[in-house]
Structures are given as structure tokens and as C-alpha cells.
Design an enzyme around this catalytic site. Structure first.
Site, mmCIF file in Angstrom:
data_model
loop_
_atom_site.group_PDB
_atom_site.id
_atom_site.type_symbol
_atom_site.label_atom_id
_atom_site.label_comp_id
_atom_site.label_asym_id
_atom_site.label_seq_id
_atom_site.Cartn_x
_atom_site.Cartn_y
_atom_site.Cartn_z
ATOM 1 N N CYS A 62 -20.772 -8.434 2.440
ATOM 2 C CA CYS A 62 -19.458 -9.040 2.703
ATOM 3 C C CYS A 62 -19.610 -10.019 3.870
ATOM 4 O O CYS A 62 -19.088 -11.142 3.839
ATOM 5 C CB CYS A 62 -18.416 -7.982 3.081
ATOM 6 S SG CYS A 62 -18.437 -6.462 2.112
ATOM 7 N N CYS A 65 -20.981 -13.663 3.331
ATOM 8 C CA CYS A 65 -20.032 -14.687 2.878
ATOM 9 C C CYS A 65 -18.876 -14.893 3.853
ATOM 10 O O CYS A 65 -18.408 -16.005 4.030
ATOM 11 C CB CYS A 65 -19.475 -14.327 1.507
ATOM 12 S SG CYS A 65 -20.665 -14.540 0.170
ATOM 13 N N CYS A 161 14.879 4.719 -5.005
ATOM 14 C CA CYS A 161 14.141 4.717 -3.739
ATOM 15 C C CYS A 161 15.105 4.509 -2.564
ATOM 16 O O CYS A 161 15.013 5.175 -1.534
ATOM 17 C CB CYS A 161 13.114 3.585 -3.719
ATOM 18 S SG CYS A 161 12.054 3.468 -5.174
ATOM 19 N N CYS A 164 17.190 7.260 -0.704
ATOM 20 C CA CYS A 164 16.555 7.951 0.422
ATOM 21 C C CYS A 164 16.211 6.971 1.544
ATOM 22 O O CYS A 164 16.579 7.178 2.692
ATOM 23 C CB CYS A 164 15.289 8.679 -0.026
ATOM 24 S SG CYS A 164 15.654 10.234 -0.867
ATOM 25 N N CYS A 206 6.109 10.225 -4.000
ATOM 26 C CA CYS A 206 7.565 10.017 -4.033
ATOM 27 C C CYS A 206 8.085 10.107 -5.465
ATOM 28 O O CYS A 206 9.167 10.645 -5.699
ATOM 29 C CB CYS A 206 7.956 8.689 -3.387
ATOM 30 S SG CYS A 206 8.068 8.809 -1.584
HETATM 31 C C1 HEC Z 1 14.328 12.258 -2.207
HETATM 32 C C2 HEC Z 1 14.108 11.211 -1.250
HETATM 33 C C3 HEC Z 1 13.055 10.166 -1.566
HETATM 34 C C4 HEC Z 1 13.037 9.295 -2.624
HETATM 35 C C5 HEC Z 1 14.037 9.163 -3.761
HETATM 36 C C6 HEC Z 1 11.892 8.451 -2.420
HETATM 37 N N1 HEC Z 1 11.229 8.815 -1.295
HETATM 38 FE FE1 HEC Z 1 9.686 7.809 -0.430
HETATM 39 N N2 HEC Z 1 9.557 9.229 1.008
HETATM 40 C C7 HEC Z 1 10.420 10.283 1.175
HETATM 41 C C8 HEC Z 1 10.003 11.085 2.314
HETATM 42 C C9 HEC Z 1 10.687 12.324 2.844
HETATM 43 C C10 HEC Z 1 8.840 10.456 2.821
HETATM 44 C C11 HEC Z 1 8.018 10.874 4.041
HETATM 45 C C12 HEC Z 1 8.680 10.359 5.281
HETATM 46 C C13 HEC Z 1 8.655 8.863 5.353
HETATM 47 O O1 HEC Z 1 7.618 8.296 5.704
HETATM 48 O O2 HEC Z 1 9.660 8.214 4.987
HETATM 49 C C14 HEC Z 1 8.612 9.282 1.987
HETATM 50 C C15 HEC Z 1 7.595 8.379 2.193
HETATM 51 C C16 HEC Z 1 7.498 7.163 1.566
HETATM 52 C C17 HEC Z 1 6.560 6.128 1.926
HETATM 53 C C18 HEC Z 1 5.504 6.198 3.018
HETATM 54 C C19 HEC Z 1 5.981 5.671 4.340
HETATM 55 C C20 HEC Z 1 4.907 5.829 5.396
HETATM 56 O O3 HEC Z 1 4.762 4.928 6.199
HETATM 57 O O4 HEC Z 1 4.206 6.827 5.377
HETATM 58 C C21 HEC Z 1 6.789 5.077 1.087
HETATM 59 C C22 HEC Z 1 6.055 3.755 1.070
HETATM 60 C C23 HEC Z 1 7.849 5.467 0.190
HETATM 61 N N3 HEC Z 1 8.258 6.728 0.516
HETATM 62 C C24 HEC Z 1 8.361 4.683 -0.818
HETATM 63 C C25 HEC Z 1 9.222 5.162 -1.793
HETATM 64 C C26 HEC Z 1 9.564 4.430 -2.995
HETATM 65 C C27 HEC Z 1 9.066 3.040 -3.325
HETATM 66 C C28 HEC Z 1 10.425 5.205 -3.698
HETATM 67 C C29 HEC Z 1 11.015 4.962 -5.073
HETATM 68 C C30 HEC Z 1 10.043 4.942 -6.166
HETATM 69 C C31 HEC Z 1 10.642 6.423 -2.924
HETATM 70 N N4 HEC Z 1 9.879 6.349 -1.799
HETATM 71 C C32 HEC Z 1 11.522 7.426 -3.267
HETATM 72 C C33 HEC Z 1 11.531 10.554 0.401
HETATM 73 C C34 HEC Z 1 11.889 9.860 -0.737
HETATM 74 C C1 HEC Z 2 -20.787 -14.269 -2.547
HETATM 75 C C2 HEC Z 2 -19.732 -14.377 -1.534
HETATM 76 C C3 HEC Z 2 -18.806 -13.193 -1.306
HETATM 77 C C4 HEC Z 2 -19.144 -11.897 -1.066
HETATM 78 C C5 HEC Z 2 -20.518 -11.255 -1.061
HETATM 79 C C6 HEC Z 2 -17.902 -11.211 -0.789
HETATM 80 N N1 HEC Z 2 -16.854 -12.060 -0.881
HETATM 81 FE FE1 HEC Z 2 -14.938 -11.655 -0.448
HETATM 82 N N2 HEC Z 2 -14.382 -13.528 -1.005
HETATM 83 C C7 HEC Z 2 -15.260 -14.502 -1.424
HETATM 84 C C8 HEC Z 2 -14.493 -15.685 -1.857
HETATM 85 C C9 HEC Z 2 -15.049 -16.974 -2.402
HETATM 86 C C10 HEC Z 2 -13.132 -15.353 -1.648
HETATM 87 C C11 HEC Z 2 -11.906 -16.226 -1.974
HETATM 88 C C12 HEC Z 2 -11.296 -15.793 -3.280
HETATM 89 C C13 HEC Z 2 -12.207 -16.074 -4.453
HETATM 90 O O1 HEC Z 2 -12.423 -17.244 -4.753
HETATM 91 O O2 HEC Z 2 -12.694 -15.104 -5.069
HETATM 92 C C14 HEC Z 2 -13.113 -14.003 -1.101
HETATM 93 C C15 HEC Z 2 -11.954 -13.348 -0.721
HETATM 94 C C16 HEC Z 2 -11.949 -12.115 -0.065
HETATM 95 C C17 HEC Z 2 -10.782 -11.518 0.523
HETATM 96 C C18 HEC Z 2 -9.384 -12.130 0.576
HETATM 97 C C19 HEC Z 2 -9.324 -13.144 1.678
HETATM 98 C C20 HEC Z 2 -7.985 -13.844 1.747
HETATM 99 O O3 HEC Z 2 -7.835 -14.669 2.662
HETATM 100 O O4 HEC Z 2 -7.098 -13.581 0.917
HETATM 101 C C21 HEC Z 2 -11.157 -10.303 1.029
HETATM 102 C C22 HEC Z 2 -10.273 -9.283 1.737
HETATM 103 C C23 HEC Z 2 -12.561 -10.150 0.745
HETATM 104 N N3 HEC Z 2 -13.008 -11.265 0.100
HETATM 105 C C24 HEC Z 2 -13.291 -9.035 1.066
HETATM 106 C C25 HEC Z 2 -14.648 -8.865 0.725
HETATM 107 C C26 HEC Z 2 -15.374 -7.645 0.923
HETATM 108 C C27 HEC Z 2 -14.808 -6.354 1.516
HETATM 109 C C28 HEC Z 2 -16.648 -7.861 0.493
HETATM 110 C C29 HEC Z 2 -17.800 -6.900 0.450
HETATM 111 C C30 HEC Z 2 -17.576 -5.677 -0.329
HETATM 112 C C31 HEC Z 2 -16.697 -9.251 0.030
HETATM 113 N N4 HEC Z 2 -15.458 -9.816 0.176
HETATM 114 C C32 HEC Z 2 -17.818 -9.868 -0.479
HETATM 115 C C33 HEC Z 2 -16.621 -14.436 -1.416
HETATM 116 C C34 HEC Z 2 -17.363 -13.293 -1.214
#
Ligand code: HEC
Ligand code: HEC
Length: 245
Positions: A62, A65, A161, A164, A206
Site C-alpha cells: 500500500c 503506491c 431507526c 430510537c 440493530c
Molecule cells: C429499539 C431502538 C433501536 C432501533 C429501532 C435502532 N437502533 Fe441503532 N442502536 C440502538 C441502541 C440501544 C444502540 C447502542 C447505543 C448507541 O450507540 O446508540 C444502537 C446503536 C446504533 C449504532 C452505533 C452507534 C455507535 O457509535 O456505536 C448505529 C450506527 C445505529 N444504531 C444505527 C441504527 C440504524 C441505521 C437503525 C435502523 C435500521 C437502528 N439503529 C435502529 C437502538 C436502536
Molecule cells: C499499484 C498501486 C496501488 C496499491 C498497491 C494500492 N493502492 Fe490504493 N489506490 C490506488 C489508486 C490508483 C487509487 C485511486 C482509485 C483507483 O483508481 O483505483 C487508490 C485508492 C485508495 C484509497 C482511496 C483514496 C481516496 O482518496 O479515496 C484507499 C483508502 C486505498 N487506496 C487504500 C489502499 C490500501 C489499504 C492498500 C494496500 C492493501 C492499497 N491501497 C494498495 C493505487 C494503489
């Protein structure tokens, strides 16, 4: 006078129905929040160190490049995004593409240790930077799909979502304080998992919580949902790698 008015703003936002989306760290307990900031107390740092080591491996590596991993600052804040071929990619999907297309290796696989490690190490470079996902142009249609998913009532509990994460944010549920449900802390080390995990793994939890269908990691459903969550977080800080109960 002005201070008094400012206090009324959250109430006004509530009356107007505008969601008050706050950084996830504001909802963490003081202990978890402090540990999240402290590499010596955050087990996720083991993945960060592994990711930094992996950055220098492979043929070409990585680093060969991309140069120093510090050059990835700001990248995670722009994901998910629509690639030039029209696919919606999250950070893990982007890394897998480089792995298969630029290194000619087989994909690491979703939720595998090296993929989570690289994602954590790359995301760390954006820590504290404002989320800045594109929501217009080719992203607009994906965003609407994600919004629809977010707003639709689901599962046996028939909850959206937002019922909550907007209406009940700040309240307790099974020992957790409900946050605004952002993805800004992922990948995150969750004590309940005893390991690092992706945002999609958390979304599956969730979905299960409301007894709804769980979609596969990397599915279109969760990618578009992730984009919508990121749009809600636009301007708020990247907190990854997070630490969770
Ligand atoms: C019944 C209530 C409930 C519903 C409905 C729910 N969640 Fe959650 N969710 C939680 C609880 C509790 C947590 C853990 C505490 C927190 O980080 O908010 C959580 C955590 C998360 C987290 C992680 C946040 C973090 O930083 O760790 C994400 C992202 C999330 N929910 C997205 C969603 C999405 C998208 C949906 C709908 C598909 C959804 N949740 C539906 C209760 C809910
Ligand atoms: C041969 C060259 C090459 C290698 C090896 C390579 N990359 Fe990339 N990477 C690229 C190019 C070129 C892009 C731009 C998107 C594209 O054209 O595929 C890119 C894009 C990315 C991006 C997004 C950057 C952006 O600004 O959005 C990430 C994250 C990334 N590479 C991670 C990795 C990681 C982790 C590895 C090793 C596991 C890796 N790359 C190996 C060439 C490489």
C-alpha cells in the site's frame, strides 16, 4: 438576552421537527469516552498497529503506491462515496478493490482481521476531522435509498431507526444510552464483541434488535444506509476507531 434565546434553540428545533444530531462521543459514559481517547486503554489500538504494519506489506505494498499512511488524512471522512464506475463504496470496499485490482491478491473478506485493521489505521488518520460525504450528483439516488430505509418501520417491533435514534436519543435502553446512530466511530472495538467490528456488523445488531431482516455485510441496503447516516453526520468529527460497551 442572547444567551437566553440560545437556550431556546433546541426546543425550537424540536418544535420544527428538525433532528438535533450530536457527536456520538457526547452520549458515551465518561469512562468509555476517556478510554476511547487513550491508546493505552483502548484495545482497538492493537488493530491500528496491525493495520500500520500491513500498510507496508504486499507486492506492491500500500505504501509503495500511497506513501506514508499519514497521507490518508481526510480520506475516511469522505466515505462512502460513488467510485468512477458508479459503484457505492465504503472504506472497506475501497481497500478490497486495491487489494484485488492493484495488488492482484484475493480479497481479505468482510470482518476479517486484516481488513478491520487497515480500515482502523486509515480511519485514525481522519480522527477529529469533519465528516464530509458527497450527497449530490451520483450519490443522490443512493442517499434517498438510505433515507427510505432509515425512515421505514421494520421488524416485529415495527420501529424505524429514527424512532430510537432521533425521538429517543439520550434515553437508556438495556444499559446503553441511545445515540443519534451515526457511523463516525467505526470500525469500533466493542466490549460485548470482545473484538473490533465494522459498522455493518453493528447495523445487523440493530436490525436484529427490532426483529427485522438482517442484511449481509457490504450489502446495498447497509451501504446506502451508511451513506445516509454519514450525511446526518456531515460536519461532525470522525471518532474512529471507537470504543463501545
Ligand atoms: C429499539 C431502538 C433501536 C432501533 C429501532 C435502532 N437502533 Fe441503532 N442502536 C440502538 C441502541 C440501544 C444502540 C447502542 C447505543 C448507541 O450507540 O446508540 C444502537 C446503536 C446504533 C449504532 C452505533 C452507534 C455507535 O457509535 O456505536 C448505529 C450506527 C445505529 N444504531 C444505527 C441504527 C440504524 C441505521 C437503525 C435502523 C435500521 C437502528 N439503529 C435502529 C437502538 C436502536
Ligand atoms: C499499484 C498501486 C496501488 C496499491 C498497491 C494500492 N493502492 Fe490504493 N489506490 C490506488 C489508486 C490508483 C487509487 C485511486 C482509485 C483507483 O483508481 O483505483 C487508490 C485508492 C485508495 C484509497 C482511496 C483514496 C481516496 O482518496 O479515496 C484507499 C483508502 C486505498 N487506496 C487504500 C489502499 C490500501 C489499504 C492498500 C494496500 C492493501 C492499497 N491501497 C494498495 C493505487 C494503489
Amino acid at each position: 438576552m442572547t444567551r437566553g434565546w440560545r437556550k431556546l434553540l433546541p426546543l425550537l428545533a424540536l418544535l420544527l421537527g428538525a433532528a438535533d444530531v450530536r457527536p456520538t462521543q457526547d452520549y458515551l459514559s465518561p469512562e468509555i469516552r476517556a478510554a476511547q481517547e487513550d491508546p493505552s486503554r483502548h484495545p482497538g489500538w492493537l488493530w491500528v498497529e496491525e493495520g500500520e504494519a500491513l500498510w507496508g506489506r504486499g507486492e506492491p505494498s500500500c505504501a509503495a503506491c500511497h506513501g506514508n499512511i499519514a497521507g490518508m488524512a481526510g480520506v475516511a471522512a469522505r466515505y462512502p462515496l460513488v467510485a468512477t464506475d458508479g459503484a457505492l463504496l465504503d472504506l472497506e470496499g475501497r481497500i478490497e478493490r486495491c487489494r484485488t485490482q492493484h495488488q492482484g491478491e484475493s480479497a481479505f473478506g468482510r470482518e476479517s482481521e486484516p481488513l478491520l485493521a487497515l480500515a482502523a489505521a486509515i480511519a485514525l488518520q481522519s480522527r477529529g476531522m469533519p465528516v464530509a460525504v458527497a450527497t449530490d450528483g451520483p450519490a443522490a439516488a443512493f442517499l434517498e435509498e438510505g433515507r427510505h430505509f432509515y425512515e421505514t418501520r421494520q421488524g416485529q417491533l415495527n420501529l424505524s431507526c429514527g424512532q430510537c435514534h432521533d425521538n429517543n436519543a439520550g434515553r437508556r435502553l438495556r444499559g446503553d444510552v441511545i445515540s443519534n446512530g451515526l457511523g463516525t466511530g467505526y470500525p469500533a472495538y466493542r466490549l460485548e464483541w470482545n473484538t473490533m467490528g465494522s459498522l455493518h456488523r453493528r447495523l445487523r445488531a440493530c436490525s436484529l434488535g427490532v426483529r427485522a431482516e438482517q442484511f449481509p455485510l457490504g450489502s446495498r441496503e447497509y451501504l446506502t444506509l451508511e451513506l445516509f447516516l454519514a450525511s446526518r453526520a456531515n460536519g461532525l468529527p470522525v471518532e474512529a476507531p471507537g470504543l463501545r460497551r
